[in-house]
Each structure stands twice: as C-alpha cells, then as structure tokens.
Design a protein around this motif. Structure first.
Motif, PDB file in Angstrom:
ATOM      1  N   LYS A 229       2.549   6.178  -7.155  1.00 59.22           N
ATOM      2  CA  LYS A 229       1.612   7.185  -7.659  1.00 59.22           C
ATOM      3  C   LYS A 229       2.260   8.559  -7.694  1.00 59.22           C
ATOM      4  CE  LYS A 229      -2.750   5.013  -6.225  1.00 59.22           C
ATOM      5  NZ  LYS A 229      -3.921   5.120  -5.307  1.00 59.22           N
ATOM      6  N   GLN A 230       3.008   8.867  -6.639  1.00 61.20           N
ATOM      7  CA  GLN A 230       3.701  10.160  -6.620  1.00 61.20           C
ATOM      8  C   GLN A 230       4.757  10.230  -7.723  1.00 61.20           C
ATOM      9  OE1 GLN A 230       5.263  10.509  -2.661  1.00 61.20           O
ATOM     10  NE2 GLN A 230       3.233  10.546  -1.690  1.00 61.20           N
TER      11      GLN A 230
ATOM     12  N   THR B 207       0.840  -1.207   0.000  1.00 59.03           N
ATOM     13  CA  THR B 207       0.000   0.000   0.000  1.00 59.03           C
ATOM     14  C   THR B 207       0.869   1.248   0.000  1.00 59.03           C
ATOM     15  OG1 THR B 207      -1.778  -1.152   1.175  1.00 59.03           O
ATOM     16  CG2 THR B 207      -1.784   1.256   1.257  1.00 59.03           C
ATOM     17  N   GLU B 208       1.898   1.251   0.842  1.00 60.48           N
ATOM     18  CA  GLU B 208       2.795   2.408   0.876  1.00 60.48           C
ATOM     19  C   GLU B 208       3.590   2.519  -0.429  1.00 60.48           C
ATOM     20  OE1 GLU B 208       4.244   3.897   4.874  1.00 60.48           O
ATOM     21  OE2 GLU B 208       4.535   1.727   5.096  1.00 60.48           O
TER      22      GLU B 208
ATOM     23  N   GLU C 257       2.546   1.575  -3.296  1.00 61.30           N
ATOM     24  CA  GLU C 257       1.597   2.070  -4.290  1.00 61.30           C
ATOM     25  C   GLU C 257       1.513   3.597  -4.234  1.00 61.30           C
ATOM     26  OE1 GLU C 257      -3.017   1.179  -5.643  1.00 61.30           O
ATOM     27  OE2 GLU C 257      -2.472   1.147  -3.523  1.00 61.30           O
ATOM     28  N   ASN C 258       1.463   4.135  -3.034  1.00 61.43           N
ATOM     29  CA  ASN C 258       1.399   5.595  -2.903  1.00 61.43           C
ATOM     30  C   ASN C 258       2.676   6.250  -3.414  1.00 61.43           C
ATOM     31  OD1 ASN C 258      -1.151   5.441  -1.714  1.00 61.43           O
ATOM     32  ND2 ASN C 258      -0.304   5.251   0.349  1.00 61.43           N
TER      33      ASN C 258
ATOM     34  N   GLN D 200      -8.559  -1.342   3.694  1.00 60.47           N
ATOM     35  CA  GLN D 200      -7.299  -0.639   3.884  1.00 60.47           C
ATOM     36  C   GLN D 200      -6.709  -1.071   5.219  1.00 60.47           C
ATOM     37  OE1 GLN D 200      -5.592   1.371   1.920  1.00 60.47           O
ATOM     38  NE2 GLN D 200      -7.069   1.460   0.248  1.00 60.47           N
TER      39      GLN D 200
END
Length: 454
Positions: free
Chosen positions: A170-171, A163-164, A166-167, A238
């Motif tokens: 995305k950035q 999840t981290e 993925e973030n 989540q």
C-alpha cells in the motif's frame, strides 16, 4: 482516462479494509479456540476418554460376573384310557377313563455367581498394562495438540506476514500514485515528457496487481486458519504482528531437559513398559487358575391329574423348591501344545525391539534438536541482517527520493530504489516469521511448546 480508472480501483482496495470492522485475533485467543474446537484435537480427546474407560475397574477382570435365569413351561393334556376285557363290580364292562384339559406348569428362576480368585497374576499385569496404555494415549493426544499448534502458528504467521506485506505494498502504491501526480504537474509546466507519466502509470499498474494478489492470498490464508480453528470461513480478523523471541539462556535450559519432556521419547518409554507387562501376562499362563461359583435357584412344579391307579384319577399337585450351591474350581493347563511358551518368547523379542527403538528415538531426537537449534540460530541471524538491510535501503530510498524531486536522477533509478526497499521489507517479514517458526519447532522437540508463553 486509464489513470483515473486505476486510481479508483486502488482507492477501493485501500479503503475496503477500513469499511469492515475486523476483530483482533491474538495468538493466545487462537490457541484457545484451537484447543476447544479443532477437529483433530477433539478426536484425540475422545480417544483419551476411551483409554480412560479401558483402564477402569469395570474392565479390569477383578469384579465377579452375576447372571440371572428364568423360565416357564405350560402343558395342556387330553387323555383317554380304555380297559378292554375288564368289568366293574356289577359285572358290566368297565367304562373308559377320560381326562380333559389336564394343565401343568413349571416355573424356575436362578442366580449364578462366578469369580476368578486367582488367574496366575495375568489379570493384575493386564490391569497395569491398561494404565500404561492410558498414559500412552494421553501422550499421543499431547502430540496431536503440539502438531496442531505448529500448524496453527504456521498459518497464523503467514497471515501476519501477508498483512505486513499488504501494508508495504500500500505504501509503495501511494508513492507511485504520488509520482503520477508530480509527473503530470511537471508535464504541464514543460519540465518533463509524456514518457515520465507513462512510466509512472506502468508502475502504478504493477503495484496495484501486486497488492490485489497479496489481498487474495491473505483472504485464502485466513480461510485456512478458520479451518484449523473450526469457525466460520467468512470470519474476518486482524492478527498480531509482534514477535518476541525466547532468551537464549532460557532456551538452553529447555534443551537440557529435552529427554525428560520430549513426547516421542516419553511414548517410547511407555511402549517399553507395555511390552514388559506383555511378558508378565504371557508368563501367567504357566500358573493355575482358582475360581469360585455360587448359585441360588427357585422352582415351582404344578402337575396335572393322571390315571396312575386303575380306574382312579390322581389329582394334580404343586411342588416348590429353593436351592443354594457354592463351589470352587482349580484349573491348571499343564500343557497347551506350546502356545504359552511361544507367546512368551515372542513377547521377549518384542521387548528387545522396543529397547532398540527407544535408543533410536533418543538418538534421533538429539539430532533433531541440534538441527533445529542450528536452523533457528541461522534464521535469527538472517532476520537481524534483513533488519539492517531495511534500514540501509530506507536511507537509500529517502536519498533517492530527494534526488528525484530535484531532478538529479531518473524515474527508473528512483523506481529501482523503491523496489529495493520493497524487497528488503518483504524479506525481513519472511525472515522474522521463519525464525519464530524455527523457535517453535525447537520448543516442540524440547517438550515445552505447551508450557512457554508465545
């Protein structure tokens, strides 16, 4: 055209997660669901119930046995009696005697009571052995729970890491998309060449592929977690990405009490107690057994008519009786071919082996704790280094971004700074959860995994 297609695809990836209302699955809630629904934990609880039934008074041999019996018999007799050469009082030939359908019935019912008053104390020690077996099964169930929770957190933290990541991706993708926009504007005003736009599009493509792959890994890992929690595979959620480490002082206290709480050591102790009772059970074979018996019975006999006297038919009769009996028995197996002696010798050898195994388990647990502690400290240090590395690479990226916008460095140099920051962030995420898993493995060895707030 390619730029528009890629941009549309990435936009869908970025907004897909926003369209679904995902619930928050905390670590505490995940533990609760696993304890209630996990298949392995359910089966371990059922085995504990079986052991609980086995240690009860109904399986102890202390209660008497009571059996009931009943029976019924029916006979229908047709007979003919001849008297050749015999004459009646008038001088004529004596008539044959016929008895048709002479019915007879018998009925009986009874109760038999047997009770072992003394069996050489074998029953007592076997009862205590079953108590120890129950406690051993409880420890085995606890071990199953601990292993399941380790599996749970291993997958849970993998979901958190992805999840981290993925973030982070995305950035990175947003930065690459912004590069395309800037490159197109600069190309329109003649400040750069088409090559800069193509380089930016290549980076966007690579970032989008990395993001799609991470999303797929994340979806697969969530399904793995749903299997452990025994819930619908389509369940989306989540997870909590905040990690707290136990203070070192508290950890040292738990390590000091490890021998009293480690589940492997406790199981070895229970097995040693079970072997000790096995010796006592086998030794009871040298002693006599004393038993009590009791019986109560009822009988009813309805006899048929018969020709007992010459020329006469004796009518049937009914006879009933009640009986009560009480007795005692003494059985002493003076010699059984050496079977009891052999069993006793073997049980003593098994006890010695269990003592050796207990010493081995204690030594291995001490080793595993030292190894786990060293691994935990090492991973914690790596995590702290990776945290500092993220700060360094972020500062370098921000400065490179300023220089790139001023045209002082090339897009390749800027991309390298971006990749360095991306790698530092993903490495930090990996180090954080590796350190936490090492801490949980250490807690399991101290026997405190189920007692510490995670």
């Amino acid at each position: 055209m390619i730029h528009k297609i890629v941009t549309s695809l990435i936009f869908l990836c970025l907004t897909f997660g926003l369209s679904a209302q995902e619930k928050r699955l905390s670590k505490e809630e995940a533990v609760r669901l696993a304890l209630e629904h996990n298949f392995g934990i359910k089966m371990a609880k059922n085995l504990t119930k079986i052991a609980d039934n086995n240690q009860g008074i109904l399986n102890s041999g202390y209660l008497p046995s009571l059996t009931g019996t009943a029976g019924a018999n029916y006979n229908d007799l047709n007979s003919s009696t001849e008297y050749p050469g015999q004459f009646d009082t008038s001088g004529g030939a004596r008539e044959d005697l016929e008895i048709d359908h002479a019915e007879s019935q018998t009925y009986n019912a009874g109760l038999n009571l047997n009770y072992t008053l003394f069996d050489g104390l074998g029953r007592l020690y076997n009862y205590k052995r079953l108590k120890e077996q129950y406690q051993l099964t409880e420890l085995q169930a606890r071990e199953t729970v601990e292993n399941t929770l380790l599996q749970l957190f291993s997958i849970y933290f993998e979901v958190a890491r992805l999840t981290e990541n993925e973030n982070v991706l995305k950035q990175a993708l947003e930065i690459s998309l912004d590069r395309i926009t800037r490159a197109e504007y600069a190309f329109e005003y003649g400040q750069n060449t088409k090559l800069d736009i193509l380089n930016a599009q290549v980076d966007v493509t690579n970032d989008s592929i990395n993001l799609l792959n991470t999303k797929q890994q994340l979806a697969n890992t969530k399904r793995d977690l749903n299997v452990v929690l025994n819930q619908s595979l389509s369940e989306d959620f989540q997870v909590d990405t905040i990690v707290k480490f136990i203070p070192r002082l508290q950890l040292d206290e738990l390590i000091a009490q490890a021998r009293e709480n480690n589940v492997s050591i406790l199981q070895a102790e229970r097995n040693l107690n079970i072997n000790e009772y096995d010796i006592k059970v086998n030794r009871s074979g040298y002693l006599p057994q004393i038993g009590l018996t009791g019986s109560y019975g009822w009988n009813l006999n309805q006899s048929a008519p018969n020709s007992f006297l010459p020329g006469q038919v004796i009518p049937g009769s009914n006879r009933s009786s009640l009986t009560f009996g009480l007795g005692a028995s003494l059985t002493w197996n003076l010699f059984d071919g050496g079977r009891t002696t052999t069993l006793l010798k073997n049980s003593k050898i098994s006890y010695e082996n269990q003592e050796l195994l207990q010493e081995q388990v204690e030594l291995e647990v001490d080793r595993d704790i030292l190894n786990a502690l060293a691994s935990y400290e090492n991973r914690l240090n790596i995590y702290e280094i990776q945290e500092q590395n993220v700060i360094t690479n972020r500062n370098n990226f921000e400065r490179s971004k300023e220089q790139f916008q001023l045209g002082r460095i090339t897009s390749i140099e800027f991309r390298q700074a971006q990749i360095n920051l991306l790698n530092a962030q993903t490495n930090k995420n990996l180090a954080k959860y590796d350190a936490k898993l090492a801490e949980l493995q250490l807690l399991q060895l101290t026997g405190q995994l189920l007692n510490v707030e995670l």
